[in-house]
Design a protein around this motif. Structure first.
Motif, PDB file in Angstrom:
ATOM      1  N   UNK A  50      38.385   2.280  44.607  1.00 38.70           N
ATOM      2  CA  UNK A  50      37.185   2.524  45.409  1.00 38.70           C
ATOM      3  C   UNK A  50      37.200   3.953  45.894  1.00 38.70           C
ATOM      4  N   UNK A  51      36.018   4.555  45.977  1.00 40.26           N
ATOM      5  CA  UNK A  51      35.901   5.922  46.463  1.00 40.26           C
ATOM      6  C   UNK A  51      34.794   5.987  47.514  1.00 40.26           C
ATOM      7  N   UNK A  52      35.015   6.790  48.530  1.00 37.64           N
ATOM      8  CA  UNK A  52      34.046   6.946  49.605  1.00 37.64           C
ATOM      9  C   UNK A  52      32.845   7.760  49.142  1.00 37.64           C
ATOM     10  N   UNK A  53      31.843   7.866  49.990  1.00 36.24           N
ATOM     11  CA  UNK A  53      30.603   8.535  49.607  1.00 36.24           C
ATOM     12  C   UNK A  53      30.829  10.003  49.242  1.00 36.24           C
ATOM     13  N   UNK A  54      31.668  10.692  49.990  1.00 33.75           N
ATOM     14  CA  UNK A  54      31.912  12.115  49.720  1.00 33.75           C
ATOM     15  C   UNK A  54      33.009  12.331  48.693  1.00 33.75           C
ATOM     16  N   UNK A  55      33.778  11.296  48.439  1.00 30.47           N
ATOM     17  CA  UNK A  55      34.913  11.422  47.532  1.00 30.47           C
ATOM     18  C   UNK A  55      36.212  11.783  48.230  1.00 30.47           C
ATOM     19  N   UNK A  56      36.169  11.926  49.532  1.00 24.78           N
ATOM     20  CA  UNK A  56      37.353  12.379  50.266  1.00 24.78           C
ATOM     21  C   UNK A  56      38.390  11.275  50.447  1.00 24.78           C
ATOM     22  N   UNK A  57      37.947  10.026  50.345  1.00 26.11           N
ATOM     23  CA  UNK A  57      38.875   8.899  50.495  1.00 26.11           C
ATOM     24  C   UNK A  57      38.840   8.023  49.251  1.00 26.11           C
ATOM     25  N   UNK A  58      40.022   7.689  48.768  1.00 27.26           N
ATOM     26  CA  UNK A  58      40.153   6.821  47.613  1.00 27.26           C
ATOM     27  C   UNK A  58      41.171   5.727  47.907  1.00 27.26           C
ATOM     28  N   UNK A  59      40.990   4.582  47.258  1.00 27.66           N
ATOM     29  CA  UNK A  59      41.816   3.416  47.517  1.00 27.66           C
ATOM     30  C   UNK A  59      42.146   2.736  46.188  1.00 27.66           C
ATOM     31  N   UNK A  60      43.405   2.268  46.073  1.00 27.99           N
ATOM     32  CA  UNK A  60      43.873   1.643  44.840  1.00 27.99           C
ATOM     33  C   UNK A  60      44.819   0.476  45.160  1.00 27.99           C
ATOM     34  N   UNK A  61      44.885  -0.513  44.279  1.00 30.80           N
ATOM     35  CA  UNK A  61      45.949  -1.511  44.394  1.00 30.80           C
ATOM     36  C   UNK A  61      47.236  -0.922  43.833  1.00 30.80           C
ATOM     37  N   UNK A  62      48.346  -1.548  44.145  1.00 25.79           N
ATOM     38  CA  UNK A  62      49.639  -1.031  43.677  1.00 25.79           C
ATOM     39  C   UNK A  62      49.741  -0.999  42.156  1.00 25.79           C
ATOM     40  N   UNK A  63      49.009  -1.908  41.479  1.00 26.55           N
ATOM     41  CA  UNK A  63      49.132  -2.012  40.020  1.00 26.55           C
ATOM     42  C   UNK A  63      48.692  -0.748  39.286  1.00 26.55           C
ATOM     43  N   UNK A  64      47.875   0.080  39.912  1.00 30.80           N
ATOM     44  CA  UNK A  64      47.391   1.301  39.237  1.00 30.80           C
ATOM     45  C   UNK A  64      47.655   2.569  40.052  1.00 30.80           C
TER      46      UNK A  64
END
Lengths: 119, 107
Positions: A50-64
């Motif tokens: 997942x990425x925030x609107x500006x791109x400044x924050x990103x989120x991932x599960x441990x698998x990737x």
């Protein structure tokens, strides 16, 4: 009408890289969190990034985490997924998805692009 | 990670009957529980958000209930077009997780 069109899938060898793209239209792209969700053949759904609107924050599960990078270009209404060090277990259809305004569910989905990791 | 357990894995149905699908969370997700339908060879689509809130364009025969760890998706009068796989998803905490799905098939 919201449209999400993925591209960039294909056959790739284990350990190599691939970059997926998603072209968005029908809504103000820069106003929404965006995501990638994948589905291995005959399997269930797995959230990938997942990425925030500006791109400044990103989120991932441990698998990737550490192998995949989500990014966006708001000027082009485009979403990307850079996938490195690919493994056979990354074989799946990858869906581009627009998050809800609250960013905790997936309101719209693309048609998906198939990534096959095999030698 | 929050594990979502859906049951049954497969449900054989007769058109017109009322059915219920279960989704249980390994820890409380409050009402941050959403339901999706995936027809064969199609992308998923949202059916119910926040456990019980309806979605525009979704037939009224679909309803949801529950909070905390136990949730139910009900279909009041199953139609042939409802033969699909149904997934629950929690948005209470990262990583977002999905259940393994319940497949509706024709009896």
């Amino acid at each position: 009408e919201v449209q999400l069109v993925e591209s960039g899938g294909g056959l790739v060898q284990p350990g190599r890289s691939l970059k997926l793209s998603c072209a968005a239209s029908g809504f103000t792209f820069s106003n929404y969190y965006m995501a990638w969700v994948r589905q291995a053949p005959k399997k269930g759904l797995e959230w990938v990034a997942t990425i925030s609107t500006s791109g400044s924050r990103t989120y991932y599960p441990d698998s990737v985490k550490g192998r995949f990078t989500i990014s966006r270009d708001n000027a082009k209404s485009s979403l990307y997924l850079q996938m490195n060090s690919l493994k056979s277990e990354d074989t799946a259809t990858y869906y581009c998805a627009r998050h809800s305004p609250e960013a905790d569910w997936f309101a719209y989905w693309g048609q998906g692009t198939l990534v096959t990791v095999s030698s | 990670d929050v594990v979502l357990t859906q049951s049954p894995a497969t449900l054989s149905v007769t058109p017109g009957e009322r059915i219920s699908l279960s989704c249980r969370a390994s820890e409380s997700v409050d009402t941050y529980l959403h339901w999706y339908q995936q027809k064969p060879n199609e992308s998923p689509r949202l059916l119910i958000k926040y456990a019980s809130q309806s979605i525009s364009g979704i037939p009224s025969r679909f309803s949801g209930s529950g909070s905390g760890t136990d949730f139910t998706l009900s279909i009041n009068g199953v139609e042939l077009e409802d033969l699909s796989i149904y997934y629950c998803q929690q948005g209470n905490s990262l990583p977002y997780t999905f259940g393994a799905g319940t497949k509706l098939e024709l009896k």
